[in-house]
Design an enzyme around this catalytic site. Structure first.
Site, PDB file in Angstrom:
ATOM      1  N   ARG A  29      -3.236   0.343  10.740  1.00 60.79           N
ATOM      2  CA  ARG A  29      -2.282   0.215   9.581  1.00 60.79           C
ATOM      3  C   ARG A  29      -2.278   1.138   8.480  1.00 60.79           C
ATOM      4  NH1 ARG A  29      -1.911  -4.919   6.674  1.00 60.79           N
ATOM      5  NH2 ARG A  29      -3.440  -5.255   8.242  1.00 60.79           N
ATOM      6  N   SER A  56       0.919  -4.140   2.780  1.00 60.08           N
ATOM      7  CA  SER A  56       1.020  -4.269   3.939  1.00 60.08           C
ATOM      8  C   SER A  56       1.388  -3.505   5.585  1.00 60.08           C
ATOM      9  CB  SER A  56       2.038  -5.861   4.323  1.00 60.08           C
ATOM     10  OG  SER A  56       1.639  -6.739   3.613  1.00 60.08           O
ATOM     11  N   GLU A  77      16.383  -4.958   4.453  1.00 60.86           N
ATOM     12  CA  GLU A  77      16.063  -3.559   5.678  1.00 60.86           C
ATOM     13  C   GLU A  77      17.119  -2.787   6.401  1.00 60.86           C
ATOM     14  OE1 GLU A  77      15.231  -6.877   5.729  1.00 60.86           O
ATOM     15  OE2 GLU A  77      13.694  -7.366   5.145  1.00 60.86           O
ATOM     16  N   PHE A 102      11.406  -7.401  11.439  1.00 60.91           N
ATOM     17  CA  PHE A 102      12.320  -7.252  10.633  1.00 60.91           C
ATOM     18  C   PHE A 102      12.816  -6.142  10.873  1.00 60.91           C
ATOM     19  CE2 PHE A 102       9.254  -9.576   7.443  1.00 60.91           C
ATOM     20  CZ  PHE A 102      10.323 -11.090   7.982  1.00 60.91           C
ATOM     21  N   HIS A 128       2.191  -5.491  12.701  1.00 61.45           N
ATOM     22  CA  HIS A 128       2.215  -6.993  12.304  1.00 61.45           C
ATOM     23  C   HIS A 128       3.309  -7.343  14.028  1.00 61.45           C
ATOM     24  CE1 HIS A 128       1.299  -6.438   8.545  1.00 61.45           C
ATOM     25  NE2 HIS A 128       0.844  -7.705   8.029  1.00 61.45           N
ATOM     26  N   ASP A 136       0.647 -16.397   9.375  1.00 55.75           N
ATOM     27  CA  ASP A 136       2.100 -16.263   9.134  1.00 55.75           C
ATOM     28  C   ASP A 136       2.967 -17.250  10.688  1.00 55.75           C
ATOM     29  OD1 ASP A 136       1.725 -15.685   6.545  1.00 55.75           O
ATOM     30  OD2 ASP A 136       2.026 -13.158   6.717  1.00 55.75           O
ATOM     31  N   ARG A 186      -1.532  -6.920  12.525  1.00 51.58           N
ATOM     32  CA  ARG A 186      -1.852  -6.505  11.553  1.00 51.58           C
ATOM     33  C   ARG A 186      -3.203  -6.421  11.563  1.00 51.58           C
ATOM     34  NH1 ARG A 186      -4.219 -11.501   8.347  1.00 51.58           N
ATOM     35  NH2 ARG A 186      -4.072 -12.305   9.807  1.00 51.58           N
TER      36      ARG A 186
END
Ligand SMILES: Cc1ncc(C[n+]2csc(CCOP(=O)(O)OP(=O)(O)O)c2C)c(N)n1
Lengths: 334, 275
Positions: A29, A56, A77, A102, A128, A136, A186
């Site tokens: 990331r 993130s 989104e 998402f 992610h 999560d 992630r």
């Protein structure tokens, strides 16, 4: 020393036992965030959109350097994707960033009807991806995103394998005309490629060569496949490991030739079995060169909370699983 | 701003009549499509394409052009008929609507039709796209304006309000939405199906400049479009009260005519009324 440092810095994300312990771990990331900044320096048409996950997704790196070209769209989104479409239709290269679940789920129809149908230059940075998101739990683990994106006509789907390959994926996506979906994890991922390795949309890289079977893997599973190849070598089983970073278009030629050469294929992905890399490989081989194919993937089941390492074990996504599955595939050779 | 003389209004009225005739003919030939919401938007599109927009049919991608987007993409026939009258493509093309290989798809396709800025058909998405284009215009310091046509039923889509929030947040005064407030959607009157009312209050609450007009009155439409241009810090929505099926007696306010083509006989009656 370096090895220890790498582990120490990963904290709870530590993946010892899953990946080869000599490998350095690096965040893809961050690599992506920095690469987009670099692109932004070269090309004033690069813009970035975020949906309240800038830290993130590392979109915040771009926001810091180019605040004028950064648009936080809030937790919306669908709206973000279409705003990206509007920017793209006006000549921008729009990077839309959020979590895989998402991006591919909430905004699927926006991507399908408004971005992909018109072949717009929207580059979706979906972080992610996969079950290794960890604690999560299921709501944040995108495990069907490859399938959802792959079915859209003309969509390009990339899964860069490490922090060296990630900028190459970002740069290739920016040069590519049309929408691209880039799946990132992630976790910090083991660095297994070299700066000089090629990255071409529609191609793949052979990392190990062996004639007993081929493991075609993407993302985090590539390093597990490398580890499996070492374990198998001890039993005198030699496998080919293919880093299949371009899920769509996929490297049909290489996949067929490896099936010919090794006679058995195992696919490995941190994604549902239905519709993912394994499905894609099977579509090619069943039509062109049928050989036994076994799939390492999440079966028809949701994710859950847990540490990444625990989850990869629970869902049978480890190098040990690859070892047993390779043997099974070999035993099915005619 | 171009002046709106009485003569000009007469010209616009004539255009509207021609376009209504085209719509009926196109739909009858296609055998399917959406007359109701096409006929209700005629004066809005005519005002834009024959008076307000800076555009160049000979160069549809001219970079400084004003942009018009149709978020309620099912009203494609009125857009196609208008584009053809404006010179983007031939009148003959209109008669290929919805046929295999035609540049005129059932819903707008920017890759196939000159003048179509953005593909649509899935409701609720156009305002977001318009925001992106307006943001781009600001970023590039361009003076073009962005217009987007929304349906009143369409405004039941949550994304419209995500977008509405964003247009105001980014102070997109180069954006003007036009709501075709014809009061009907597929299943009936909007208030019965799922009331999006009150409209003005909602848009004001979302930070917009709101202008209410009669959507068939050229003077009111054009004055509203002009006023929208003077607003400094916010986007404008023109809520245009219209009649669904306007101009064809048996279609007016009949929601059954939302998405049904006239038979050849019905088309003949409609064309007589429109001549
Ligand atoms: C997302 C989506 N859902 C459903 C439809 C099917 N549909 C087409 S037109 C329409 C009604 C639209 O009503 P309105 O926005 O009031 O348009 P108008 O009356 O002006 O034609 C519906 C539900 C669609 N095109 N897109």
């Amino acid at each position: 020393m370096a090895r220890q440092g790498a582990y120490a810095s990963t904290g709870r994300n530590c993946l010892k036992g899953i990946i080869i312990n000599y490998m350095e771990l690096k965040c893809t990331r961050e690599a992506s965030g920095n690469a987009i900044v670099e692109l932004g320096r070269k090309n004033s048409n690069v813009v970035v959109l975020s949906a309240d996950l800038s830290g993130s997704t590392k979109a915040d790196e771009f926001a810091k350097v180019f605040p004028q070209r950064f648009f936080n769209m809030g937790i919306a989104e669908a709206n973000m994707m279409n705003t990206a479409a509007g920017l793209a239709v006006s000549g921008k290269i729009a990077f839309a960033t959020t979590f895989a679940i998402f991006a591919s789920g909430r905004a699927w129809e926006q991507i399908r009807n408004t971005i992909a149908y018109s072949n717009l230059n929207v580059k979706i940075i979906a972080t992610h991806g996969g079950i290794s998101v960890g604690p999560d739990g299921s709501s944040h683990q995108g495990i069907e995103d490859i399938a959802l994106m792959r079915v859209i006509p003309g969509m390009t789907v990339l899964v860069p394998v490490d922090a060296i390959e990630t900028p190459k994926a970002i740069f290739s996506a920016a040069e590519h005309q049309g929408p691209v979906y880039i799946r990132l994890a992630r976790l910090k991922l083991p660095v297994i490629t070299k700066p000089q390795d090629t990255f071409i949309i529609g191609k793949s890289n052979i990392l190990r060569e062996g004639t007993d079977a081929t493991v075609i893997a993407c993302g985090i599973m590539v390093s597990s496949a490398l580890q499996a190849s070492e374990l198998l070598a001890k039993e005198n089983i030699k496998i080919t490991v293919l880093n299949c970073y371009s899920i769509k278009p996929i490297d049909t030629g290489t996949i067929i030739s490896l099936a010919e050469k090794t006679g058995a294929v195992v696919t490995a992905e941190e994604h549902l079995q239905i519709g993912g890399l394994g499905s894609s490989v099977s579509e090619i081989l069943s039509q062109n060169y049928p050989v036994p194919v076994e799939m390492i993937a999440i079966k028809d089941r949701f994710g859950q909370s847990g540490e990444p390492e625990e989850l990869l074990k629970e869902y049978h996504l480890t190098s040990k699983d690859i070892v047993t599955t390779v043997k099974k595939a070999i035993s099915r050779k005619i | 701003m171009p002046v709106l003389s009485d003569d000009k209004i007469e010209t616009l009225k004539a255009k509207a009549k021609t376009i209504r005739q085209h719509i009926i003919k196109m739909l009858a030939l296609a055998g399917s499509g959406h007359p109701g919401g096409s006929l209700s938007s005629v004066e809005i599109l005519v005002s834009l394409y024959f008076h307000k927009l800076s555009h160049n049919p000979a160069n549809p991608k001219w970079e400084d052009r004003d942009r018009f987007l149709m978020s309620k993409g099912h009203a494609a026939p009125v857009w196609y008929a208008t584009l053809s009258e404006a010179g983007y493509f031939t009148q003959e093309t209109l008669w290929t609507l919805r046929k295999l290989g035609s540049p005129l798809q059932g819903h707008p396709d920017m890759q196939k039709t000159p003048g179509v800025e953005m593909s649509s058909g899935s409701l609720g998405q156009g305002l977001s796209v318009a925001n992106g284009i307006a943001l781009s215009g600001k970023l590039d310091k361009k003076n073009y304006r962005v217009y987007v046509l929304l349906g009143d039923g369409e405004s039941q889509e949550g994304q419209v309000w995500e977008a509405a929030m964003a247009s105001a947040h980014y102070k997109l005064n180069n954006l003007c939405a036009i709501l075709d407030y014809n009061g009907f959607q597929i299943d009936g009157p909007i208030e019965k199906v799922m009331s999006p009312l009150p409209l003005s209050e909602k848009w004001i609450a979302f930070g917009w400049n709101v202008i209410n007009i009669d959507g068939h009155n050229f003077k009111e439409i054009i004055e509203a479009l002009d006023k929208a241009e003077d607003v400094k810090n916010k986007p404008t929505i023109i809520i245009a009260r219209t009649v669904k099926g306007k101009g064809v007696s048996f279609m007016e306010n009949q929601y059954e005519w939302h998405g049904k083509a006239p038979t050849p006989q019905q088309a003949e009656i409609a064309l007589k009324e429109l001549s």
